[in-house]
Design a protein around this motif. Structure first.
Motif, PDB file in Angstrom:
ATOM      1  N   UNK A  42      -6.372 119.661  27.090  1.00 47.35           N
ATOM      2  CA  UNK A  42      -6.445 119.996  28.506  1.00 47.35           C
ATOM      3  C   UNK A  42      -7.220 121.300  28.696  1.00 47.35           C
ATOM      4  N   UNK A  43      -6.892 122.301  27.906  1.00 44.23           N
ATOM      5  CA  UNK A  43      -7.563 123.600  28.008  1.00 44.23           C
ATOM      6  C   UNK A  43      -9.045 123.475  27.669  1.00 44.23           C
ATOM      7  N   UNK A  44      -9.348 122.674  26.663  1.00 47.73           N
ATOM      8  CA  UNK A  44     -10.755 122.460  26.300  1.00 47.73           C
ATOM      9  C   UNK A  44     -11.545 121.839  27.451  1.00 47.73           C
ATOM     10  N   UNK A  45     -10.912 120.917  28.157  1.00 45.99           N
ATOM     11  CA  UNK A  45     -11.579 120.269  29.294  1.00 45.99           C
ATOM     12  C   UNK A  45     -11.890 121.276  30.392  1.00 45.99           C
ATOM     13  N   UNK A  46     -10.902 122.107  30.718  1.00 38.71           N
ATOM     14  CA  UNK A  46     -11.101 123.128  31.746  1.00 38.71           C
ATOM     15  C   UNK A  46     -12.163 124.150  31.316  1.00 38.71           C
ATOM     16  N   UNK A  47     -12.125 124.540  30.052  1.00 42.14           N
ATOM     17  CA  UNK A  47     -13.095 125.517  29.546  1.00 42.14           C
ATOM     18  C   UNK A  47     -14.516 124.956  29.607  1.00 42.14           C
ATOM     19  N   UNK A  70     -12.706 109.284  31.296  1.00 43.36           N
ATOM     20  CA  UNK A  70     -13.428 110.491  31.719  1.00 43.36           C
ATOM     21  C   UNK A  70     -14.204 111.091  30.547  1.00 43.36           C
ATOM     22  N   UNK A  71     -13.599 111.063  29.381  1.00 44.99           N
ATOM     23  CA  UNK A  71     -14.268 111.600  28.196  1.00 44.99           C
ATOM     24  C   UNK A  71     -15.573 110.850  27.939  1.00 44.99           C
ATOM     25  N   UNK A  72     -15.522 109.519  27.972  1.00 48.58           N
ATOM     26  CA  UNK A  72     -16.730 108.702  27.773  1.00 48.58           C
ATOM     27  C   UNK A  72     -17.757 108.969  28.870  1.00 48.58           C
ATOM     28  N   UNK A  73     -17.281 109.094  30.103  1.00 49.00           N
ATOM     29  CA  UNK A  73     -18.186 109.310  31.237  1.00 49.00           C
ATOM     30  C   UNK A  73     -18.925 110.635  31.106  1.00 49.00           C
ATOM     31  N   UNK A  74     -18.190 111.690  30.764  1.00 50.22           N
ATOM     32  CA  UNK A  74     -18.793 113.021  30.662  1.00 50.22           C
ATOM     33  C   UNK A  74     -19.753 113.104  29.476  1.00 50.22           C
ATOM     34  N   UNK A  75     -19.388 112.449  28.384  1.00 45.70           N
ATOM     35  CA  UNK A  75     -20.286 112.441  27.223  1.00 45.70           C
ATOM     36  C   UNK A  75     -21.596 111.729  27.546  1.00 45.70           C
ATOM     37  N   UNK A  76     -21.499 110.653  28.320  1.00 43.35           N
ATOM     38  CA  UNK A  76     -22.697 109.887  28.651  1.00 43.35           C
ATOM     39  C   UNK A  76     -23.513 110.475  29.780  1.00 43.35           C
ATOM     40  N   UNK A  77     -22.844 111.150  30.708  1.00 46.37           N
ATOM     41  CA  UNK A  77     -23.526 111.648  31.913  1.00 46.37           C
ATOM     42  C   UNK A  77     -23.032 113.061  32.242  1.00 46.37           C
ATOM     43  N   UNK A 135     -20.600 114.090  39.397  1.00 49.91           N
ATOM     44  CA  UNK A 135     -19.280 113.494  39.138  1.00 49.91           C
ATOM     45  C   UNK A 135     -18.620 114.100  37.909  1.00 49.91           C
ATOM     46  N   UNK A 136     -19.413 114.710  37.036  1.00 50.22           N
ATOM     47  CA  UNK A 136     -18.867 115.234  35.785  1.00 50.22           C
ATOM     48  C   UNK A 136     -17.893 116.385  36.009  1.00 50.22           C
ATOM     49  N   UNK A 137     -18.130 117.200  37.032  1.00 49.64           N
ATOM     50  CA  UNK A 137     -17.234 118.340  37.270  1.00 49.64           C
ATOM     51  C   UNK A 137     -15.822 117.864  37.598  1.00 49.64           C
ATOM     52  N   UNK A 138     -15.712 116.970  38.561  1.00 50.45           N
ATOM     53  CA  UNK A 138     -14.389 116.457  38.916  1.00 50.45           C
ATOM     54  C   UNK A 138     -13.767 115.723  37.737  1.00 50.45           C
ATOM     55  N   UNK A 139     -14.593 114.985  36.978  1.00 50.79           N
ATOM     56  CA  UNK A 139     -14.079 114.250  35.823  1.00 50.79           C
ATOM     57  C   UNK A 139     -13.495 115.204  34.784  1.00 50.79           C
ATOM     58  N   UNK A 140     -14.176 116.320  34.530  1.00 47.00           N
ATOM     59  CA  UNK A 140     -13.657 117.308  33.578  1.00 47.00           C
ATOM     60  C   UNK A 140     -12.333 117.885  34.060  1.00 47.00           C
ATOM     61  N   UNK A 141     -12.266 118.157  35.356  1.00 47.67           N
ATOM     62  CA  UNK A 141     -11.019 118.702  35.900  1.00 47.67           C
ATOM     63  C   UNK A 141      -9.886 117.683  35.759  1.00 47.67           C
ATOM     64  N   UNK A 180     -20.277 104.002  35.737  1.00 45.17           N
ATOM     65  CA  UNK A 180     -19.069 103.575  36.453  1.00 45.17           C
ATOM     66  C   UNK A 180     -17.789 103.907  35.679  1.00 45.17           C
ATOM     67  N   UNK A 181     -17.946 104.523  34.501  1.00 46.03           N
ATOM     68  CA  UNK A 181     -16.770 105.015  33.776  1.00 46.03           C
ATOM     69  C   UNK A 181     -16.050 106.080  34.603  1.00 46.03           C
ATOM     70  N   UNK A 182     -16.799 106.823  35.422  1.00 45.83           N
ATOM     71  CA  UNK A 182     -16.167 107.794  36.322  1.00 45.83           C
ATOM     72  C   UNK A 182     -15.240 107.071  37.305  1.00 45.83           C
ATOM     73  N   UNK A 183     -15.724 105.976  37.866  1.00 39.18           N
ATOM     74  CA  UNK A 183     -14.939 105.211  38.842  1.00 39.18           C
ATOM     75  C   UNK A 183     -13.700 104.607  38.192  1.00 39.18           C
TER      76      UNK A 183
END
Length: 313
Positions: free
Chosen positions: A197-202, A164-171, A176-182, A143-146
């Protein structure tokens, strides 16, 4: 002498009587207050939220401004769908008694998860976001994404990026990770952390090469690289400009951005004294789109003319 003793005895008796009376008044007041709080708890726990709200209002009119009164008042209002009023009362509860922050967060998180389970995502975002506001250390799991979406929607980009960083690291492998990274990239850019920002997009492009947000992410990477190249040019770091622009060209097919990048690269070659290479970059801008016009094309033509006149082409 006996008269003086009798006076002292009367005074002591009066003081003692007053103390007993005061104690009874305080005791009665405390018992009444506890009775009111007990009734509020009972109504709340039974799901009779309107009754709980009515009793909380009555308690406040009686000046029972206990943290628990505000706490149950706020939660009951939230259950009734009156979030704005409810959060105001919960704010008062936490101000009055800070230890209530954690249970308030826990309850709001539970309500939010229930809403999410039945597809009411908007409500879920509001409640889970509020839970994090009251107790940032709450364990959110997926639910970190939410929660990130809640803060992103409120333009609290620093908090959104961290969630978002915590959410993507965990899941990392969830949809949901794609939108979270964006959105993490957007959030970092909004608070001026362009490298993050660039690292997230990459990362998005690497993990989701054919994803919904990949094209937009590539375009944003290219723009960030252009900005980086322009900054390096101002610093006189010409070799780094060339490296950055070469990377930019792999991320975009946007003609205008390619032209701007090539112009930077041409200026970098000039800075290094490699005029033939500079000329080639300016010429590529013209050849890229025959008949192209615009200020960048005019500037490239001016640069080429200067180099030709100096015999440096």
């Amino acid at each position: 002498m006996a008269c003086r003793w009798d006076s002292k005895k009367a005074l002591i008796t009066a003081i003692f009587s007053f103390a007993v009376l005061l104690s009874l008044v305080i005791s009665t007041g405390c018992s009444q207050k506890e009775k009111v709080l007990s009734e509020i708890r009972e109504f709340y726990e039974a799901g009779e939220y309107r009754e709980a709200v009515a009793h909380c209002r009555h308690a406040l009119r009686k000046d029972y401004r206990d943290g628990e009164v505000y706490y149950y008042y706020g939660l009951a209002l939230v259950h009734l769908g009156r979030d704005y009023e409810g959060f105001r009362q919960l704010d008062a509860a936490v101000r009055t008694e800070p230890s209530l922050a954690k249970p308030a967060a826990s309850t709001l998180f539970s309500i939010g998860k229930e809403a999410h389970a039945v597809g009411d995502v908007e409500k879920a975002r509001g409640w889970i976001g509020a839970a994090v506001s009251y107790y940032p250390a709450i364990e959110l799991g997926p639910y970190a994404f939410t929660a990130g979406d809640a803060f992103f929607g409120d333009k609290e980009f620093d908090k959104a990026a961290n969630l978002y960083k915590d959410a993507v690291l965990g899941f990392p492998d969830t949809t949901a990770a794609e939108q979270a990274l964006f959105r993490m990239g957007v959030s970092y850019a909004a608070i001026g952390l362009n490298s993050k920002s660039k690292e997230s997009y990459e990362k998005l492009v690497e993990v989701f090469p054919r994803g919904e947000f990949t094209g937009e992410a590539k375009w944003r990477i290219a723009n960030l690289l252009y900005e980086q190249g322009a900054e390096e040019l101002e610093r006189g770091n010409f070799e780094e400009v060339i490296e950055v622009v070469d990377k930019l060209l792999t991320f975009t097919g946007n003609a205008a951005l390619i032209q701007k990048g090539r112009f930077l690269k041409g200026e970098a070659y000039e800075g290094l004294g490699e005029f033939k290479k500079a000329y080639a970059e300016y010429r590529a801008i013209i050849r890229q789109d025959r008949g192209a016009s615009g200020r960048i094309v005019e500037r490239a033509q001016e640069k080429m003319a200067i180099l030709r006149e100096a015999g440096l082409n």
